[in-house]
Design a protein around this motif. Structure first.
Motif, PDB file in Angstrom:
ATOM      1  N   MET A 178       0.813  -1.220   0.000  1.00 12.25           N
ATOM      2  CA  MET A 178       0.000   0.000   0.000  1.00 12.25           C
ATOM      3  C   MET A 178       0.847   1.271   0.000  1.00 12.25           C
ATOM      4  O   MET A 178       0.329   2.363  -0.194  1.00 12.25           O
ATOM      5  CB  MET A 178      -0.932   0.015   1.209  1.00 12.25           C
ATOM      6  N   GLY A 179       2.141   1.127   0.240  1.00 13.06           N
ATOM      7  CA  GLY A 179       3.041   2.273   0.161  1.00 13.06           C
ATOM      8  C   GLY A 179       3.160   3.041   1.471  1.00 13.06           C
ATOM      9  O   GLY A 179       2.772   2.574   2.539  1.00 13.06           O
ATOM     10  N   ILE A 180       3.700   4.249   1.341  1.00  9.20           N
ATOM     11  CA  ILE A 180       3.832   5.161   2.478  1.00  9.20           C
ATOM     12  C   ILE A 180       2.607   6.061   2.505  1.00  9.20           C
ATOM     13  O   ILE A 180       2.207   6.613   1.477  1.00  9.20           O
ATOM     14  CB  ILE A 180       5.111   6.003   2.359  1.00  9.20           C
ATOM     15  N   THR A 181       2.010   6.206   3.682  1.00  3.91           N
ATOM     16  CA  THR A 181       0.802   7.019   3.810  1.00  3.91           C
ATOM     17  C   THR A 181       0.908   7.917   5.036  1.00  3.91           C
ATOM     18  O   THR A 181       1.741   7.706   5.914  1.00  3.91           O
ATOM     19  CB  THR A 181      -0.462   6.139   3.914  1.00  3.91           C
ATOM     20  N   SER A 182       0.019   8.910   5.091  1.00  2.00           N
ATOM     21  CA  SER A 182       0.055   9.904   6.161  1.00  2.00           C
ATOM     22  C   SER A 182      -1.355  10.193   6.660  1.00  2.00           C
ATOM     23  O   SER A 182      -2.332   9.963   5.948  1.00  2.00           O
ATOM     24  CB  SER A 182       0.693  11.202   5.644  1.00  2.00           C
ATOM     25  N   ILE A 183      -1.447  10.737   7.861  1.00  3.27           N
ATOM     26  CA  ILE A 183      -2.740  11.142   8.398  1.00  3.27           C
ATOM     27  C   ILE A 183      -3.090  12.574   7.991  1.00  3.27           C
ATOM     28  O   ILE A 183      -4.209  13.025   8.227  1.00  3.27           O
ATOM     29  CB  ILE A 183      -2.772  11.022   9.939  1.00  3.27           C
ATOM     30  N   ILE A 184      -2.131  13.286   7.385  1.00  2.90           N
ATOM     31  CA  ILE A 184      -2.345  14.685   7.006  1.00  2.90           C
ATOM     32  C   ILE A 184      -2.170  14.820   5.501  1.00  2.90           C
ATOM     33  O   ILE A 184      -1.097  14.493   4.965  1.00  2.90           O
ATOM     34  CB  ILE A 184      -1.360  15.621   7.741  1.00  2.90           C
ATOM     35  N   TYR A 185      -3.186  15.310   4.812  1.00  2.00           N
ATOM     36  CA  TYR A 185      -3.161  15.410   3.350  1.00  2.00           C
ATOM     37  C   TYR A 185      -1.993  16.270   2.871  1.00  2.00           C
ATOM     38  O   TYR A 185      -1.233  15.878   1.974  1.00  2.00           O
ATOM     39  CB  TYR A 185      -4.488  15.991   2.859  1.00  2.00           C
ATOM     40  N   GLU A 186      -1.836  17.461   3.452  1.00  2.00           N
ATOM     41  CA  GLU A 186      -0.782  18.371   3.003  1.00  2.00           C
ATOM     42  C   GLU A 186       0.612  17.814   3.277  1.00  2.00           C
ATOM     43  O   GLU A 186       1.548  18.028   2.500  1.00  2.00           O
ATOM     44  CB  GLU A 186      -0.937  19.746   3.694  1.00  2.00           C
ATOM     45  N   ASP A 187       0.749  17.094   4.374  1.00  2.00           N
ATOM     46  CA  ASP A 187       2.035  16.485   4.694  1.00  2.00           C
ATOM     47  C   ASP A 187       2.380  15.401   3.682  1.00  2.00           C
ATOM     48  O   ASP A 187       3.545  15.254   3.294  1.00  2.00           O
ATOM     49  CB  ASP A 187       1.980  15.903   6.109  1.00  2.00           C
ATOM     50  N   ALA A 188       1.369  14.646   3.242  1.00  2.00           N
ATOM     51  CA  ALA A 188       1.594  13.619   2.217  1.00  2.00           C
ATOM     52  C   ALA A 188       2.093  14.261   0.922  1.00  2.00           C
ATOM     53  O   ALA A 188       3.017  13.745   0.282  1.00  2.00           O
ATOM     54  CB  ALA A 188       0.306  12.840   1.962  1.00  2.00           C
ATOM     55  N   GLN A 189       1.497  15.382   0.530  1.00  2.00           N
ATOM     56  CA  GLN A 189       1.946  16.097  -0.665  1.00  2.00           C
ATOM     57  C   GLN A 189       3.407  16.522  -0.534  1.00  2.00           C
ATOM     58  O   GLN A 189       4.211  16.341  -1.459  1.00  2.00           O
ATOM     59  CB  GLN A 189       1.075  17.340  -0.882  1.00  2.00           C
ATOM     60  N   LEU A 190       3.738  17.115   0.602  1.00  2.00           N
ATOM     61  CA  LEU A 190       5.099  17.597   0.816  1.00  2.00           C
ATOM     62  C   LEU A 190       6.112  16.453   0.826  1.00  2.00           C
ATOM     63  O   LEU A 190       7.186  16.566   0.237  1.00  2.00           O
ATOM     64  CB  LEU A 190       5.177  18.366   2.138  1.00  2.00           C
TER      65      LEU A 190
END
Length: 249
Positions: A178-190
Motif C-alpha cells: 500500500m506504500g507510504i501514507t500519512s494522516i495529514i493530506y498536506e504532509d503527504a503532498q510535501l
C-alpha cells in the motif's frame, strides 16, 4: 453471534497478522462477506482499522498531535536516530520532515558536522538554532497546529527549488504493497515532493508503524532506499521490504 462479538474477533484477528481478508473472516465468523464488509466499514469509521479492497489492515497506533507524539516511545526514537547518524556526512544538503524521530535525529547531530538542512518543522529548526555548523533553511508557509510544520504553496516551492542529497522522513505508516501514507493530506503532498527532489530517501519508522496504512498516499514503498527501525534488521516483519531491495537497518 452478535455484532459486537464479530467486531471484537475482527480486531483480535487483525492484531495477530496486521491484515484480514473478507473471505477468511466470512468463514471464521460464519456470515456473508457483505456482513463482514459492513462490520469492517463500521470499525473503519471508529478509527480502529483501515478498510481496503478485499479486507482491512491495521492503522498506525501513533498519536496524532505533535505534543503527544514527542513523548511517545522516546527510547525507540533515540535508537533510530543513532542508527541514522552514519548516513549524514559533511557537505550534504538534507531534507528533514516533521516526524518526531527526525526531531530526535536533529538533537544528536554532532557539533562538528557541516551540513545544510532544509525543513518545514518548527521543532527541528528550534533544535538546530544553536548548532555551530548546520546551515538551516526553513520552508515558510502556513502553520499546521497539530503537526507543528508549515504547509502550503510557499512550503512546496522551497522544497521544489532544492536538489537534496538525502531526504529524511519520519514515517507515519508504511506498507509493502500500500506504500507510504500519512494522516495529514498536506504532509503527504510535501513528503512526495521531498522524495522526488532527493537522490536518496531514508525512512525512520518504529516497528509498530510497519504494515499499517493511513488515508493519504505519499509514494510506493520502493521509492524509499533505506528503512531504519529500533529493532534488529533481521526481524521477520521486515522481510517483504528486503525482498523489494530496500536496505533495512
Amino acid at each position: 453471534m452478535i455484532k459486537e462479538e464479530r467486531l471484537q474477533i475482527i480486531i483480535n484477528t487483525l492484531d495477530k497478522g496486521a491484515k484480514v481478508r473478507l473471505d477468511e473472516l466470512s468463514r471464521l465468523l460464519n456470515v456473508s462477506e457483505d456482513t463482514v464488509r459492513r462490520d469492517i466499514k463500521e470499525l473503519d469509521s471508529q478509527g480502529l482499522l483501515r478498510a481496503v479492497r478485499g479486507g482491512a489492515i491495521s492503522r498506525s497506533p501513533i498519536p496524532q498531535h505533535y505534543r503527544d507524539r514527542e513523548k511517545y516511545n522516546q527510547q525507540h526514537k533515540q535508537v533510530i536516530a543513532n542508527k541514522a547518524l552514519p548516513f549524514l556526512k559533511d557537505g550534504q544538503v538534507v531534507f528533514f520532515d516533521g516526524g518526531t524521530s527526525v526531531v530526535a535525529l536533529a538533537a544528536v547531530l554532532p557539533k562538528d558536522l557541516k551540513i545544510t538542512i532544509i525543513t518545514n518543522s518548527f521543532p527541528v529548526a528550534n533544535i538546530l538554532e544553536d548548532h555551530p555548523n548546520a546551515e538551516v533553511i526553513f520552508a515558510g508557509g502556513r502553520l499546521h497546529k497539530t503537526a507543528f510544520i508549515t504547509i502550503g504553496q510557499e512550503t512546496i516551492d522551497t522544497f521544489r527549488k532544492v536538489h537534496a542529497d538525502i531526504c529524511i522522513l519520519g514515517i507515519c505508516s508504511l506498507h509493502h504493497s500500500m506504500g507510504i501514507t500519512s494522516i495529514i493530506y498536506e504532509d503527504a503532498q510535501l513528503n512526495n515532493i521531498m522524495i522526488n527532489q532527493a537522490r536518496k530517501t531514508i525512512a525512520l519508522s518504529a516497528l509498530e508503524k510497519i504494515n499499517t496504512v493511513e488515508p493519504y498516499y505519499v509514494c510506493p514503498v520502493n521509492d524509499v532506499d533505506v528503512i531504519i527501525t529500533e529493532t534488529e534488521p533481521d526481524n521477520a516483519a521486515l522481510d517483504a521490504y528486503r525482498h523489494l531491495g530496500i536496505e533495512v537497518v
